[in-house]
Design a protein around this motif. Structure first.
Motif, mmCIF file in Angstrom:
data_model
loop_
_atom_site.group_PDB
_atom_site.id
_atom_site.type_symbol
_atom_site.label_atom_id
_atom_site.label_comp_id
_atom_site.label_asym_id
_atom_site.label_seq_id
_atom_site.Cartn_x
_atom_site.Cartn_y
_atom_site.Cartn_z
ATOM 1 N N ASN A 3 0.829 -1.209 0.000
ATOM 2 C CA ASN A 3 0.000 0.000 0.000
ATOM 3 C C ASN A 3 0.858 1.252 0.000
ATOM 4 O O ASN A 3 0.478 2.266 0.525
ATOM 5 C CB ASN A 3 -0.985 -0.001 1.179
ATOM 6 C CG ASN A 3 -0.294 0.062 2.521
ATOM 7 O OD1 ASN A 3 0.905 0.291 2.603
ATOM 8 N ND2 ASN A 3 -1.046 -0.155 3.583
ATOM 9 N N THR A 4 2.027 1.165 -0.623
ATOM 10 C CA THR A 4 2.944 2.305 -0.620
ATOM 11 C C THR A 4 2.495 3.430 -1.530
ATOM 12 O O THR A 4 2.892 4.561 -1.335
ATOM 13 C CB THR A 4 4.366 1.873 -1.026
ATOM 14 O OG1 THR A 4 4.309 1.230 -2.294
ATOM 15 C CG2 THR A 4 4.962 0.948 0.012
ATOM 16 N N ALA A 5 1.678 3.147 -2.537
ATOM 17 C CA ALA A 5 1.127 4.164 -3.435
ATOM 18 C C ALA A 5 2.212 5.059 -4.021
ATOM 19 O O ALA A 5 2.513 6.124 -3.516
ATOM 20 C CB ALA A 5 0.068 5.000 -2.730
ATOM 21 N N ALA A 49 3.422 8.947 5.659
ATOM 22 C CA ALA A 49 1.997 8.601 5.791
ATOM 23 C C ALA A 49 1.138 9.625 5.059
ATOM 24 O O ALA A 49 0.166 9.255 4.384
ATOM 25 C CB ALA A 49 1.600 8.521 7.264
ATOM 26 N N LEU A 50 1.499 10.892 5.165
ATOM 27 C CA LEU A 50 0.757 11.928 4.452
ATOM 28 C C LEU A 50 0.910 11.756 2.945
ATOM 29 O O LEU A 50 -0.059 11.850 2.199
ATOM 30 C CB LEU A 50 1.221 13.322 4.900
ATOM 31 C CG LEU A 50 0.540 14.500 4.203
ATOM 32 C CD1 LEU A 50 -0.984 14.464 4.357
ATOM 33 C CD2 LEU A 50 1.104 15.819 4.757
ATOM 34 N N ALA A 59 -6.796 6.830 3.713
ATOM 35 C CA ALA A 59 -6.094 7.341 4.891
ATOM 36 C C ALA A 59 -5.058 6.328 5.374
ATOM 37 O O ALA A 59 -5.374 5.170 5.618
ATOM 38 C CB ALA A 59 -7.087 7.642 6.005
ATOM 39 N N THR A 60 -3.830 6.808 5.486
ATOM 40 C CA THR A 60 -2.717 6.003 5.988
ATOM 41 C C THR A 60 -2.127 6.730 7.183
ATOM 42 O O THR A 60 -1.864 7.931 7.121
ATOM 43 C CB THR A 60 -1.632 5.817 4.911
ATOM 44 O OG1 THR A 60 -2.217 5.165 3.778
ATOM 45 C CG2 THR A 60 -0.473 4.985 5.432
ATOM 46 N N SER A 65 2.604 2.811 18.525
ATOM 47 C CA SER A 65 2.850 1.607 19.337
ATOM 48 C C SER A 65 3.527 0.501 18.524
ATOM 49 O O SER A 65 4.427 -0.169 19.020
ATOM 50 C CB SER A 65 1.546 1.093 19.950
ATOM 51 O OG SER A 65 0.614 0.777 18.935
ATOM 52 N N ARG A 66 3.114 0.319 17.268
ATOM 53 C CA ARG A 66 3.697 -0.744 16.437
ATOM 54 C C ARG A 66 4.873 -0.243 15.604
ATOM 55 O O ARG A 66 5.587 -1.034 14.990
ATOM 56 C CB ARG A 66 2.622 -1.335 15.516
ATOM 57 C CG ARG A 66 1.522 -2.049 16.260
ATOM 58 C CD ARG A 66 0.574 -2.785 15.321
ATOM 59 N NE ARG A 66 0.139 -2.016 14.161
ATOM 60 C CZ ARG A 66 -0.995 -1.344 14.067
ATOM 61 N NH1 ARG A 66 -1.842 -1.331 15.068
ATOM 62 N NH2 ARG A 66 -1.300 -0.679 12.965
ATOM 63 N N GLN A 67 5.033 1.068 15.541
ATOM 64 C CA GLN A 67 6.088 1.705 14.756
ATOM 65 C C GLN A 67 6.064 1.230 13.305
ATOM 66 O O GLN A 67 7.076 0.814 12.736
ATOM 67 C CB GLN A 67 7.453 1.453 15.406
ATOM 68 C CG GLN A 67 7.495 1.945 16.828
ATOM 69 C CD GLN A 67 8.720 2.744 17.157
ATOM 70 O OE1 GLN A 67 9.757 2.611 16.530
ATOM 71 N NE2 GLN A 67 8.604 3.590 18.152
ATOM 72 N N GLU A 68 4.840 1.324 12.711
ATOM 73 C CA GLU A 68 4.679 0.957 11.316
ATOM 74 C C GLU A 68 3.497 1.716 10.723
ATOM 75 O O GLU A 68 2.657 2.241 11.453
ATOM 76 C CB GLU A 68 4.471 -0.542 11.159
ATOM 77 C CG GLU A 68 3.182 -1.054 11.766
ATOM 78 C CD GLU A 68 3.032 -2.568 11.686
ATOM 79 O OE1 GLU A 68 4.038 -3.262 11.439
ATOM 80 O OE2 GLU A 68 1.914 -3.055 11.886
ATOM 81 N N TYR A 69 3.437 1.740 9.402
ATOM 82 C CA TYR A 69 2.332 2.392 8.702
ATOM 83 C C TYR A 69 1.147 1.440 8.657
ATOM 84 O O TYR A 69 1.317 0.223 8.594
ATOM 85 C CB TYR A 69 2.746 2.769 7.279
ATOM 86 C CG TYR A 69 3.853 3.780 7.280
ATOM 87 C CD1 TYR A 69 3.596 5.117 7.553
ATOM 88 C CD2 TYR A 69 5.169 3.405 7.057
ATOM 89 C CE1 TYR A 69 4.615 6.050 7.598
ATOM 90 C CE2 TYR A 69 6.196 4.331 7.096
ATOM 91 C CZ TYR A 69 5.905 5.655 7.376
ATOM 92 O OH TYR A 69 6.918 6.574 7.428
ATOM 93 N N TRP A 70 -0.038 2.020 8.706
ATOM 94 C CA TRP A 70 -1.248 1.215 8.518
ATOM 95 C C TRP A 70 -2.264 2.025 7.742
ATOM 96 O O TRP A 70 -2.486 3.194 8.015
ATOM 97 C CB TRP A 70 -1.806 0.686 9.840
ATOM 98 C CG TRP A 70 -2.154 1.733 10.860
ATOM 99 C CD1 TRP A 70 -1.301 2.382 11.697
ATOM 100 C CD2 TRP A 70 -3.453 2.265 11.155
ATOM 101 N NE1 TRP A 70 -1.984 3.277 12.488
ATOM 102 C CE2 TRP A 70 -3.314 3.222 12.184
ATOM 103 C CE3 TRP A 70 -4.732 2.020 10.645
ATOM 104 C CZ2 TRP A 70 -4.384 3.934 12.708
ATOM 105 C CZ3 TRP A 70 -5.805 2.728 11.180
ATOM 106 C CH2 TRP A 70 -5.616 3.666 12.199
#
Length: 144
Positions: A3-5, A49-50, A59-60, A65-70
């Protein structure tokens, strides 16, 4: 699922320059239902993320807490399709107007604020009820 777009396209430097980030590089991102104004949730975004949000229309966020993109909805199905993104006057918060599918909150509620109102108190609040009108400036000045 990737989902890196368009990972080869960077965030516009003019936008990046306007962001006033926390020491860990994040900006608060308020998700709002585009047609009702309902405040859904608060997430965090960094420049990446933006960039992903603007490039993909979904929306990303960055999970502290997980130190990752979602990307909202990839696992839950509760997708946020982005309709508009605005930077506030100070550059330290984003307003992400979305079309929300399903619950916005990870607890399963429509918004992260459902049923979580705090009691208001203080000398000016003791005599007021929820449906009491807010005093006008003239009434306030008269009482002073």
């Amino acid at each position: 699922m990737d989902n890196t777009a368009s990972a080869d396209v960077a965030l516009d430097p003019a936008i990046a320059q306007r962001l006033k980030k926390t020491p860990d590089g994040l900006v608060a991102a308020i998700a709002q239902q585009h047609d009702t104004g309902e405040v859904l949730m608060l997430g965090w975004m960094d420049e990446e993320a933006l960039r992903r949000t603007l490039a993909s229309g979904r929306a990303t966020y960055y999970s502290r807490s997980r130190q990752e993109y979602w990307r909202k909805g990839d696992t839950s199905g509760h997708v946020q399709e982005v309709r508009a993104v605005a930077l506030d006057c100070d550059g330290d918060a984003l307003l992400v107007q979305v079309a929300q599918t399903g619950a916005a909150c990870h607890t399963g509620t429509r918004t992260c604020f459902d049923g979580r109102q705090l009691p208001l108190s203080g000398p000016d609040r003791l005599e007021r009820t929820d449906d009491s009108p807010t005093p006008t400036a003239k009434e306030t000045a008269k009482d002073a």
